[in-house]
Structure formats: structure tokens, C-alpha cells
Scaffold this motif. Structure first.
Motif, PDB file in Angstrom:
ATOM      1  N   UNK A 294       0.818  -1.214   0.000  1.00  0.00           N
ATOM      2  CA  UNK A 294       0.000   0.000   0.000  1.00  0.00           C
ATOM      3  C   UNK A 294       0.847   1.258   0.000  1.00  0.00           C
ATOM      4  N   UNK A 295       1.947   1.214   0.765  1.00  0.00           N
ATOM      5  CA  UNK A 295       2.849   2.361   0.820  1.00  0.00           C
ATOM      6  C   UNK A 295       3.492   2.599  -0.543  1.00  0.00           C
ATOM      7  N   UNK A 296       3.859   1.504  -1.224  1.00  0.00           N
ATOM      8  CA  UNK A 296       4.456   1.622  -2.552  1.00  0.00           C
ATOM      9  C   UNK A 296       3.452   2.225  -3.541  1.00  0.00           C
ATOM     10  N   UNK A 297       2.192   1.780  -3.452  1.00  0.00           N
ATOM     11  CA  UNK A 297       1.155   2.327  -4.335  1.00  0.00           C
ATOM     12  C   UNK A 297       0.941   3.809  -4.069  1.00  0.00           C
ATOM     13  N   UNK A 298       0.975   4.186  -2.786  1.00  0.00           N
ATOM     14  CA  UNK A 298       0.802   5.592  -2.430  1.00  0.00           C
ATOM     15  C   UNK A 298       1.968   6.434  -2.953  1.00  0.00           C
ATOM     16  N   UNK A 299       3.173   5.893  -2.827  1.00  0.00           N
ATOM     17  CA  UNK A 299       4.347   6.602  -3.340  1.00  0.00           C
ATOM     18  C   UNK A 299       4.232   6.835  -4.836  1.00  0.00           C
ATOM     19  N   UNK A 300       3.747   5.817  -5.549  1.00  0.00           N
ATOM     20  CA  UNK A 300       3.590   5.952  -6.992  1.00  0.00           C
ATOM     21  C   UNK A 300       2.532   7.004  -7.322  1.00  0.00           C
ATOM     22  N   UNK A 301       1.466   7.029  -6.509  1.00  0.00           N
ATOM     23  CA  UNK A 301       0.389   7.989  -6.743  1.00  0.00           C
ATOM     24  C   UNK A 301       0.855   9.425  -6.523  1.00  0.00           C
ATOM     25  N   UNK A 302       1.717   9.610  -5.520  1.00  0.00           N
ATOM     26  CA  UNK A 302       2.170  10.957  -5.165  1.00  0.00           C
ATOM     27  C   UNK A 302       3.486  11.330  -5.838  1.00  0.00           C
ATOM     28  N   UNK A 303       4.040  10.431  -6.628  1.00  0.00           N
ATOM     29  CA  UNK A 303       5.340  10.683  -7.247  1.00  0.00           C
ATOM     30  C   UNK A 303       5.276  11.803  -8.272  1.00  0.00           C
ATOM     31  N   UNK A 304       6.397  12.465  -8.434  1.00  0.00           N
ATOM     32  CA  UNK A 304       6.505  13.503  -9.466  1.00  0.00           C
ATOM     33  C   UNK A 304       6.566  12.829 -10.838  1.00  0.00           C
TER      34      UNK A 304
ATOM     35  N   UNK B  54       9.826  10.957 -11.221  1.00  0.00           N
ATOM     36  CA  UNK B  54       9.861   9.735 -10.419  1.00  0.00           C
ATOM     37  C   UNK B  54       9.006   8.644 -11.053  1.00  0.00           C
ATOM     38  N   UNK B  55       7.829   9.024 -11.599  1.00  0.00           N
ATOM     39  CA  UNK B  55       6.968   8.044 -12.264  1.00  0.00           C
ATOM     40  C   UNK B  55       7.654   7.462 -13.488  1.00  0.00           C
ATOM     41  N   UNK B  56       8.381   8.292 -14.207  1.00  0.00           N
ATOM     42  CA  UNK B  56       9.104   7.809 -15.384  1.00  0.00           C
ATOM     43  C   UNK B  56      10.199   6.816 -14.984  1.00  0.00           C
ATOM     44  N   UNK B  57      10.886   7.113 -13.866  1.00  0.00           N
ATOM     45  CA  UNK B  57      11.915   6.189 -13.392  1.00  0.00           C
ATOM     46  C   UNK B  57      11.288   4.864 -12.958  1.00  0.00           C
ATOM     47  N   UNK B  58      10.136   4.929 -12.287  1.00  0.00           N
ATOM     48  CA  UNK B  58       9.452   3.721 -11.848  1.00  0.00           C
ATOM     49  C   UNK B  58       8.969   2.895 -13.034  1.00  0.00           C
ATOM     50  N   UNK B  59       8.449   3.571 -14.057  1.00  0.00           N
ATOM     51  CA  UNK B  59       8.006   2.851 -15.250  1.00  0.00           C
ATOM     52  C   UNK B  59       9.189   2.187 -15.950  1.00  0.00           C
ATOM     53  N   UNK B  60      10.322   2.890 -15.982  1.00  0.00           N
ATOM     54  CA  UNK B  60      11.523   2.324 -16.610  1.00  0.00           C
ATOM     55  C   UNK B  60      11.993   1.090 -15.835  1.00  0.00           C
ATOM     56  N   UNK B  61      11.932   1.162 -14.495  1.00  0.00           N
ATOM     57  CA  UNK B  61      12.335   0.024 -13.667  1.00  0.00           C
ATOM     58  C   UNK B  61      11.394  -1.163 -13.878  1.00  0.00           C
ATOM     59  N   UNK B  62      10.096  -0.887 -13.986  1.00  0.00           N
ATOM     60  CA  UNK B  62       9.119  -1.954 -14.229  1.00  0.00           C
ATOM     61  C   UNK B  62       9.361  -2.601 -15.587  1.00  0.00           C
ATOM     62  N   UNK B  63       9.635  -1.787 -16.583  1.00  0.00           N
ATOM     63  CA  UNK B  63       9.891  -2.309 -17.927  1.00  0.00           C
ATOM     64  C   UNK B  63      11.160  -3.154 -17.954  1.00  0.00           C
ATOM     65  N   UNK B  64      12.183  -2.706 -17.222  1.00  0.00           N
ATOM     66  CA  UNK B  64      13.433  -3.456 -17.150  1.00  0.00           C
ATOM     67  C   UNK B  64      13.197  -4.816 -16.492  1.00  0.00           C
ATOM     68  N   UNK B  65      12.385  -4.834 -15.443  1.00  0.00           N
ATOM     69  CA  UNK B  65      12.081  -6.096 -14.758  1.00  0.00           C
ATOM     70  C   UNK B  65      11.309  -7.042 -15.685  1.00  0.00           C
ATOM     71  N   UNK B  66      10.389  -6.485 -16.471  1.00  0.00           N
ATOM     72  CA  UNK B  66       9.630  -7.311 -17.419  1.00  0.00           C
ATOM     73  C   UNK B  66      10.565  -7.909 -18.475  1.00  0.00           C
TER      74      UNK B  66
END
Length: 217
Positions: free
Chosen positions: A62-72, A75-87
Motif C-alpha cells: 500500500x505504501x508503494x502504491x501511495x508513493x507511486x500515486x504521489x510521485x513527481x 519519479x513516475x518515469x523512473x518507476x516505469x523504466x524500472x518496471x519495464x526493465x524487470x519485465x
């Protein structure tokens, strides 16, 4: 002999081999030993804490989801890049067969070695060591829950002429997967205890050194 690198590893579940193949290999165990009483006691003591652990995991999600929701936006672009790299990493693992225990050919070297795995030691882990001329596998003779380093001994050796340790992902992704590839082309997968273990780092350094040497030529 001083090893170049080492790491604790496990293998996946060994599939049931054809009866004649298993018999020819000595009909050894296909699974590690059950936990010894001390380890079972530890599991019993930890069991009541599992609901708390699950709750903490849910809170963390839940904390991770909240961080993503409130991210700049950055930060969202970095998170998306990390998710894509993991995929991409997970896809590469499947493409190289690293999600499987071995290549599947029961008549080749990897299968024969795999079928003797738990005959060497009933422990569920192996400390895999690399030297210039061989791969060494060490473990306690029997499964233990504590002091594994103090009790381990070399349980198997594979000369470099017969097999090599390799990282099929070649450092492109941080992973916990490696592979022992035998000279007949067969292979078995290893999962390291740590992500990007000392073995991964050593193989990457050696690969880069080889590329530099090749470029100099």
C-alpha cells in the motif's frame, strides 16, 4: 588453490526421470532432505508470526502504491523504466530457459550430474566456487539449519574441459540466475542466494576483459 569467486546456490525441482535412466544413475534421491528437528522447531516458532508478516507486506504494498500515486513526473518515469526493465529481465530468463532446472535431455551430461546432486549431499544448497581449471561444489554432508559454512566440504568437482559456468544474461540485467553448461551442450540452471552475486560479478569482469583483449588484437 584459491578460488576466484563463489556463492550459495540452489537448483529447481528435479523432474521425475524415466525409470531406466534413474536406475542407471544409481537411483539416488531427487529431493533434498527434510528439515532437521532444529529447523522444524524454528519454522514452528515463526509460524505464529506469519499473519503479522503478511500484514506488513500488505502495508508495504500500500505504501508503494501511495508513493507511486504521489510521485513527481520524473519519479513516475523512473518507476516505469524500472518496471519495464524487470519485465524484460523476466522475459529473457524464460527465453534462455533459466526458469527450468535443466535442458530436458535425460541422456546428456547435465541430467547425469543432476541425478547425482542429492547423493553427494542431502543439503538443499551448494556453495559454487570457480577456479581456473574447474567448478567446485561444496555443501554440508547433510541438511543443516545453522553453521552451514563451518560444516561444508567439497562434494563435487567439474573440470573446465567438461563444463563452464556462465551468465546467459551477460550482465544486461541484475538477476539471480546462472547456468552450468556442459561440453555436450546440455545445461542446468542455478539460482544464487544473492542477486548479482560474486559469481555474476566475476563472470562479467572476465567477459569485459575478454572483449578488451579482443579489441586490442
Amino acid at each position: 588453490m584459491t578460488p576466484d569467486a563463489g556463492a550459495w546456490c540452489t537448483i529447481g525441482r528435479i523432474p521425475e526421470p524415466p525409470a531406466q535412466v534413474r536406475e542407471a544413475a544409481g537411483a539416488g534421491p531427487l529431493r533434498p532432505a527434510f528439515r532437521r528437528p532444529l529447523g522444524m522447531l524454528g519454522a514452528v516458532l515463526v509460524a505464529p508470526l506469519m499473519p503479522l508478516a503478511m500484514l506488513l507486506s500488505l502495508l508495504a504494498s500500500g505504501e508503494e502504491s501511495l508513493k507511486r500515486l504521489l510521485a513527481t513526473k520524473e519519479e513516475r518515469e523512473r518507476l516505469r523504466a524500472a518496471d519495464l526493465d524487470a519485465e524484460r529481465r523476466d522475459k529473457a530468463i524464460v527465453e534462455h530457459g533459466l526458469d527450468r532446472t535443466f535442458d530436458g535431455d535425460w541422456n546428456k551430461s547435465a541430467a547425469r550430474f543432476l541425478l547425482s546432486w542429492y547423493s553427494h549431499s542431502s543439503h538443499h544448497q551448494r556453495f559454487v566456487l570457480l577456479s581456473e581449471d574447474r567448478i567446485l561444489l561444496a555443501a554440508p554432508p547433510k541438511r543443516v539449519s545453522v553453521r552451514r559454512e563451518e560444516r561444508m566440504r567439497v562434494v563435487a568437482e567439474i573440470p573446465a574441459s567438461e563444463a563452464v559456468l556462465e551468465d546467459p544474461l551477460e550482465g544486461a540485467y541484475e538477476s539471480n540466475k546462472l547456468r552450468i553448461r556442459f561440453s555436450d551442450g546440455s545445461w542446468l540452471s542455478l539460482t544464487t542466494e544473492e542477486w548479482r552475486s560474486d559469481l555474476h560479478k566475476y563472470l562479467l569482469r572476465r567477459s569485459r576483459a575478454g572483449e578488451v583483449s579482443g579489441a586490442d588484437v
